[in-house]
Structure formats: structure tokens, C-alpha cells
Design a protein around this motif. Sequence first.
Motif, PDB file in Angstrom:
ATOM      1  N   LYS A 193       0.885  -1.167   0.000  1.00 29.52           N
ATOM      2  CA  LYS A 193       0.000   0.000   0.000  1.00 29.52           C
ATOM      3  C   LYS A 193       0.923   1.218   0.000  1.00 29.52           C
ATOM      4  N   ILE A 194       0.847   2.004  -1.053  1.00 33.29           N
ATOM      5  CA  ILE A 194       1.784   3.125  -1.199  1.00 33.29           C
ATOM      6  C   ILE A 194       1.130   4.440  -0.774  1.00 33.29           C
ATOM      7  N   PHE A 195       1.862   5.182   0.024  1.00 30.82           N
ATOM      8  CA  PHE A 195       1.463   6.537   0.427  1.00 30.82           C
ATOM      9  C   PHE A 195       2.511   7.479  -0.150  1.00 30.82           C
ATOM     10  N   VAL A 196       2.076   8.634  -0.622  1.00 28.83           N
ATOM     11  CA  VAL A 196       3.057   9.620  -1.088  1.00 28.83           C
ATOM     12  C   VAL A 196       2.805  10.932  -0.367  1.00 28.83           C
ATOM     13  N   SER A 197       3.888  11.611  -0.032  1.00 30.12           N
ATOM     14  CA  SER A 197       3.750  12.904   0.625  1.00 30.12           C
ATOM     15  C   SER A 197       4.864  13.824   0.159  1.00 30.12           C
ATOM     16  N   GLY A 198       4.499  15.056  -0.112  1.00 32.07           N
ATOM     17  CA  GLY A 198       5.490  16.017  -0.575  1.00 32.07           C
ATOM     18  C   GLY A 198       4.827  17.372  -0.742  1.00 32.07           C
ATOM     19  N   PRO A 199       5.573  18.362  -1.175  1.00 33.86           N
ATOM     20  CA  PRO A 199       4.963  19.659  -1.425  1.00 33.86           C
ATOM     21  C   PRO A 199       3.802  19.488  -2.408  1.00 33.86           C
ATOM     22  N   PRO A 200       2.652  20.126  -2.165  1.00 33.10           N
ATOM     23  CA  PRO A 200       1.482  19.926  -3.030  1.00 33.10           C
ATOM     24  C   PRO A 200       1.787  20.127  -4.515  1.00 33.10           C
ATOM     25  N   THR A 201       2.738  21.006  -4.821  1.00 38.93           N
ATOM     26  CA  THR A 201       3.077  21.248  -6.233  1.00 38.93           C
ATOM     27  C   THR A 201       3.963  20.138  -6.801  1.00 38.93           C
ATOM     28  N   LEU A 202       4.429  19.250  -5.956  1.00 38.05           N
ATOM     29  CA  LEU A 202       5.346  18.203  -6.419  1.00 38.05           C
ATOM     30  C   LEU A 202       4.772  16.807  -6.164  1.00 38.05           C
ATOM     31  N   LEU A 203       3.440  16.741  -6.216  1.00 35.38           N
ATOM     32  CA  LEU A 203       2.784  15.441  -6.023  1.00 35.38           C
ATOM     33  C   LEU A 203       2.533  14.767  -7.378  1.00 35.38           C
ATOM     34  N   PRO A 204       2.163  13.482  -7.377  1.00 41.11           N
ATOM     35  CA  PRO A 204       2.123  12.754  -8.655  1.00 41.11           C
ATOM     36  C   PRO A 204       0.987  13.152  -9.581  1.00 41.11           C
ATOM     37  N   SER A 205       1.145  12.724 -10.817  1.00 43.46           N
ATOM     38  CA  SER A 205       0.144  12.989 -11.844  1.00 43.46           C
ATOM     39  C   SER A 205      -1.111  12.161 -11.539  1.00 43.46           C
ATOM     40  N   THR A 206      -2.231  12.540 -12.135  1.00 38.09           N
ATOM     41  CA  THR A 206      -3.497  11.841 -11.875  1.00 38.09           C
ATOM     42  C   THR A 206      -3.394  10.362 -12.204  1.00 38.09           C
ATOM     43  N   GLN A 207      -2.581  10.029 -13.207  1.00 43.02           N
ATOM     44  CA  GLN A 207      -2.453   8.633 -13.626  1.00 43.02           C
ATOM     45  C   GLN A 207      -1.949   7.749 -12.481  1.00 43.02           C
ATOM     46  N   GLN A 208      -1.078   8.319 -11.656  1.00 36.05           N
ATOM     47  CA  GLN A 208      -0.506   7.519 -10.569  1.00 36.05           C
ATOM     48  C   GLN A 208      -1.306   7.625  -9.286  1.00 36.05           C
ATOM     49  N   GLU A 209      -2.239   8.581  -9.263  1.00 38.76           N
ATOM     50  CA  GLU A 209      -2.959   8.823  -8.013  1.00 38.76           C
ATOM     51  C   GLU A 209      -3.739   7.608  -7.540  1.00 38.76           C
ATOM     52  N   ASN A 210      -4.260   6.815  -8.518  1.00 39.68           N
ATOM     53  CA  ASN A 210      -5.055   5.666  -8.072  1.00 39.68           C
ATOM     54  C   ASN A 210      -4.202   4.523  -7.538  1.00 39.68           C
ATOM     55  N   ARG A 211      -2.898   4.616  -7.682  1.00 41.54           N
ATOM     56  CA  ARG A 211      -2.028   3.561  -7.139  1.00 41.54           C
ATOM     57  C   ARG A 211      -1.426   3.969  -5.797  1.00 41.54           C
ATOM     58  N   ALA A 212      -1.551   5.250  -5.460  1.00 42.28           N
ATOM     59  CA  ALA A 212      -0.916   5.737  -4.231  1.00 42.28           C
ATOM     60  C   ALA A 212      -1.863   6.686  -3.512  1.00 42.28           C
ATOM     61  N   GLU A 213      -1.840   6.618  -2.195  1.00 39.04           N
ATOM     62  CA  GLU A 213      -2.668   7.540  -1.423  1.00 39.04           C
ATOM     63  C   GLU A 213      -1.856   8.786  -1.106  1.00 39.04           C
ATOM     64  N   ILE A 214      -2.424   9.939  -1.433  1.00 39.11           N
ATOM     65  CA  ILE A 214      -1.710  11.190  -1.162  1.00 39.11           C
ATOM     66  C   ILE A 214      -1.961  11.625   0.279  1.00 39.11           C
ATOM     67  N   VAL A 215      -0.876  11.945   0.973  1.00 41.03           N
ATOM     68  CA  VAL A 215      -0.981  12.379   2.356  1.00 41.03           C
ATOM     69  C   VAL A 215      -0.294  13.741   2.437  1.00 41.03           C
ATOM     70  N   ILE A 216      -1.045  14.763   2.775  1.00 40.13           N
ATOM     71  CA  ILE A 216      -0.438  16.098   2.801  1.00 40.13           C
ATOM     72  C   ILE A 216       0.536  16.218   3.980  1.00 40.13           C
ATOM     73  N   ASN A 217       0.091  15.728   5.140  1.00 41.81           N
ATOM     74  CA  ASN A 217       0.956  15.828   6.318  1.00 41.81           C
ATOM     75  C   ASN A 217       1.552  14.452   6.654  1.00 41.81           C
ATOM     76  N   PRO A 218       2.842  14.233   6.351  1.00 41.68           N
ATOM     77  CA  PRO A 218       3.418  12.900   6.562  1.00 41.68           C
ATOM     78  C   PRO A 218       3.394  12.462   8.025  1.00 41.68           C
ATOM     79  N   ASP A 219       3.358  13.426   8.937  1.00 47.22           N
ATOM     80  CA  ASP A 219       3.386  13.077  10.366  1.00 47.22           C
ATOM     81  C   ASP A 219       2.158  12.278  10.794  1.00 47.22           C
ATOM     82  N   LYS A 220       1.088  12.400   9.999  1.00 49.47           N
ATOM     83  CA  LYS A 220      -0.144  11.670  10.345  1.00 49.47           C
ATOM     84  C   LYS A 220       0.016  10.168  10.145  1.00 49.47           C
TER      85      LYS A 220
END
Length: 325
Positions: A193-220
Motif C-alpha cells: 500500500k503506497i502513500f506519497v507525501s510532498g509539497p502539493p506542487t510536487l505530487l504525482p500525476s493523476t495517472q498515478q494517483e489511483n495507485r498511491a494515497e496522497i498524504v499532505i501531512n506525513p506526520d499523520k
Amino acid sequence: MNLNHKPWAFQHLHSTTDIPTPIFDVLVHAARKLKKISSTPGQYPTLLKGRTIATLFFENSTRTRLSFEQAAQRLGGWVSSFTAQTSSLSKGESLLDTTLTVNALGADCLVIRHSESGVTYTLAKSLSTSLATPLVNAGDGSHEHPTQALSDAFTLLEKWETLKGKKILILGDILHSRVAHSNIELLSRLGAKIFVSGPPTLLPSTQQENRAEIVINPDKVIGEMNAVMCLRIQQERQTGANLPSFSEYFHYWGLTQERFQKLQKNTLILDPGPVLREVHICSEAVESSQSCILEQVRNGVFMRMAILSLMCNPTGFEQWMQDRL
Ligand code: NCD
């Protein structure tokens, strides 16, 4: 392992999607066998004897280039090494003509790194009539770095029996990271299960979004992760002002000392390198017993040995795999 699934069905390695999971399993098995015999001098099979591996690096590299070259040499192959900075590129020769020249000098495989995304697809297409030599993508722009992801998955499978259900956080500049793109595809396919976190402007393209969960705050989520993969800011691929300052990057999305303390004691730490201490990862994490960073480098050679022999000498590879089953 199913050897009836002919592993040599692909000609070029552009992307992790060229490697179906049964072939991945064969590669991992081969890399494991190669690693096992590595401590005894002279034990490697000469699967690349008489074959030339050409490395064409139009972008800088330390571990990827050296590991491909060592992989070829350990299996008895020759290396033809092209370096952009000292080549006729500076005299205006094109990528296409440079590739044709290196191939004409003699090559059984062309390993290519370039700043342009999709470069191996373009070359394979435009050279299909004149060039049948297998191409290996050693990193193309911000698109993919398949051999890095194959090596990383091998490293994780040394620690865990399976990737199924494992939670992996990829932290940093996801958008420009070819390592992240290849790992998201491969590791999620293998059941992580992949989570990605980074600056909002440097997050993945929509194509990859369904393979990874975007987490704005990695501390969570960081305290629940089985592995964390850290990425540097890919400054050379930034086109606009879409990144915060380095200190903000480290503070919000780096593996700081504080974040490192929040990890479980068995959470693995990965980084494809270059490792920029205190810029995207703290020294404590790099040097901790949880760090797999140097193991990733070592395993890169074994995985590339498996890949090169599979692509350049499929019959010998099959024979060797059967001998050692
Ligand atoms: C990466 C690359 O060049 O794509 N490193 C590597 O090959 N192991 C990552 C990077 O440059 O940030």
C-alpha cells in the motif's frame, strides 16, 4: 518460480510495466542466487562472456552507471562506456547518431540515461529498422527508472517474505522522481500500500494517483509505515517556482530527526541516492540500523546482473537458472 513462463519475451526495458510479475519473480530468484555466490571469488557464471554492454549516460550518475558496469564485468562481459561530457555531443552530434555510433562499435545491449522522458521509446521506434540491440532505460527524465525499482523491490523482499499489505511512504519530490514513478507501479502491483507525501506542487500525476494515497501531512501516517523512501528535490527538472525553500522542504517533507524518532523500530529506510544529509534526510536515519541505503546500492549490482543476462543471453540464463534450482 515458473520457468515455463518464458522470461525472455521482452526486447527492451523501458518501464517496470515491461516486467510481468512472473518475470520479476525469476529476476529476484536470479539476483538472490548471484548474491549468495558473491562471497566466493570466481563463482559467477560467465553469462556475458564475449558480449559488450554499452553504457550511454547523457546525465550524471554514480551508482547506476557503476552498478551496470560492474554487473557486466562480474559476468565476464565487456563494457563500452560513453560519457556525454567528453564525447562528440559537444561538436553537435545528435542523440540518434551518437547511439548508432556506439552500437556500430559493437554492443549487445545499450544502457541509456537521458534527461528526456521517453527517450528509449523514441530510440527503439526510430531505430527499429537499423537497430535490434536491446535498450535498457537507466533513468529517463522524470519518467521512469525501472532497474532502480526492481532493485528496491529485491531489497525489500530480502527483509520481508512478501510485500502484500506492507505500508510504504514515499516522501519528497514525487512529481519529478523517476524512481518514485517506477516504484509506485511495481511495489503497488506486488501488493504494497503506497502513500506519497510532498509539497502539493510536487505530487504525482493523476495517472498515478489511483495507485498511491496522497498524504499532505506525513506526520499523520509516518508512525504506521513499514518502510519510508526518501527523495531529494530534483532541482534539474524543476521548470518553475514550484518548490519551497530547501529548509522548508526538509522541515515539512524531509526525514528529519524528529520524524525519524516517530518511526517504529523496524521501519525500513530507503533512499535511491544521491543522499543529501540534512537537506532531505538526517544523518541519524542514514546511519541507523534501519537504513537499507547501502544495501540498495549493493543489491543494484545483483539485480542488474540478472537483468543483463536475461536480456543478452536468455538461453544461457535459462540453463543457469535450471542448473541451480
Ligand atoms: C536517482 C536518479 O538519478 O534517478 N538515483 C539513482 O539513479 N539511484 C535519483 C536522483 O537523481 O534523485
